[in-house]
Design a protein around this motif. Structure first.
Motif, PDB file in Angstrom:
ATOM      1  N   PRO A  12       0.806  -1.200   0.000  1.00 49.58           N
ATOM      2  CA  PRO A  12       0.000   0.000   0.000  1.00 49.58           C
ATOM      3  C   PRO A  12       0.844   1.257   0.000  1.00 49.58           C
ATOM      4  O   PRO A  12       1.981   1.267   0.443  1.00 49.58           O
ATOM      5  N   PRO A  80      -1.649   1.431  -6.120  1.00 44.39           N
ATOM      6  CA  PRO A  80      -2.339   1.031  -4.897  1.00 44.39           C
ATOM      7  C   PRO A  80      -3.219   2.133  -4.310  1.00 44.39           C
ATOM      8  O   PRO A  80      -4.184   1.844  -3.598  1.00 44.39           O
ATOM      9  N   ARG A  87      -6.257  -2.337  -0.077  1.00 44.05           N
ATOM     10  CA  ARG A  87      -5.276  -1.960   0.947  1.00 44.05           C
ATOM     11  C   ARG A  87      -5.814  -2.215   2.354  1.00 44.05           C
ATOM     12  O   ARG A  87      -5.084  -2.659   3.240  1.00 44.05           O
ATOM     13  N   ASN A  90      -5.680  -5.983   3.003  1.00 42.53           N
ATOM     14  CA  ASN A  90      -4.288  -6.364   3.275  1.00 42.53           C
ATOM     15  C   ASN A  90      -3.902  -5.992   4.706  1.00 42.53           C
ATOM     16  O   ASN A  90      -3.266  -6.775   5.421  1.00 42.53           O
ATOM     17  N   SER A  91      -4.271  -4.782   5.106  1.00 39.85           N
ATOM     18  CA  SER A  91      -3.944  -4.319   6.450  1.00 39.85           C
ATOM     19  C   SER A  91      -4.607  -5.183   7.509  1.00 39.85           C
ATOM     20  O   SER A  91      -3.986  -5.522   8.534  1.00 39.85           O
TER      21      SER A  91
END
Length: 251
Positions: A12, A80, A87, A90-91
């Motif tokens: 990201p 991204p 993002r 993913n986090s």
């Protein structure tokens, strides 16, 4: 049988000066429902993985479709910044899941100095807006979750009742994606209460964002629009709205 290896999304954030965004390396993006009932995103038949190499599996078809739309919308290069839901996921998987207590504690810390508790004494337009927009949210928090907040004028710190912070902590979700979305909205708005109100449907994303930025709204009415500042605010709103959308799909 082990899962097939898959492409890893770019990390990201924006590219650093002088670096190029990664080239698009796929043509087909699709959602695959797993036997367990989750939904994963595949690029040319290979499952997407997070930067930490975990499978990008989602609990909601609608959320998976939004991730698919972000990947499908990429042009020659993958940016991204234009993929806020990806993002966020993913986090949640790489960052929030292994640090749940720490992330929850950050939201509680924000509640301890929540934006809604610090009131201006001028200009009058801002004083009125804070009263009209923020007071109902404080009333909602007291009625909905039993959290009572003390107010302060200006920047003088006011300590909130320990019971209030305990109530906020108890109201937070256990699921990493929900917690990641709440944390992101809290940080972007400066208010755990605004984030909770959006999550619970008391505010729309647009209403929550306005509530967090009425100071800037009044400044623009008085002095005009700072185009660069407004652009940065709009960019942050895309992340805020992506978090709100993610929470809405998980209700």
């Amino acid at each position: 049988m082990s899962e097939p290896d898959g492409p890893v999304p770019p990390p990201p954030g924006r590219a650093t000066p002088g670096s190029a965004l990664p080239k698009r390396f796929y043509t087909r993006v699709e959602v695959i429902e797993t036997p367990e009932g989750s939904f994963r995103v595949e690029l040319d038949g290979r499952p997407v993985r997070t930067p930490g190499r975990a499978l990008l599996a989602l609990p909601s078809a609608a959320l998976a479709e939004r991730v698919v739309a972000e990947w499908a919308a990429q042009g020659e290069r993958i940016d991204p910044v234009t993929m806020p839901v990806t993002r966020l996921v993913n986090s949640a998987i790489d960052g929030v899941a292994p640090r749940h207590a720490e992330v929850a504690a950050e939201i509680v810390r924000y509640a301890g100095s929540d934006l809604l508790c610090y009131r201006a004494d001028a200009p009058e337009r801002l004083v009125v807006l804070q009263r009209e927009i923020w007071d109902p949210l404080l009333d909602w928090a007291r009625a909905e979750i039993g959290a009572t907040f003390f107010l302060s004028e200006g920047i003088r710190f006011v300590e909130q009742p320990p019971r209030t912070l305990e109530v906020i902590a108890a109201a937070l979700p256990d699921e990493p994606l929900r917690l990641a979305a709440l944390n992101l909205m809290t940080v972007l708005s400066g208010s755990a209460l605004i984030a909770l109100a959006v999550w619970k449907g008391r505010l729309t994303a647009e209403e929550g964002w306005r509530a967090a930025h009425i100071d800037e709204e009044v400044q623009e009415q008085l002095w005009g629009v700072d185009v660069e500042a407004a652009g940065r605010r709009d960019s942050r709103f895309h992340d805020f709205a992506a978090a709100a959308f993610s929470l809405a799909t998980l209700r």
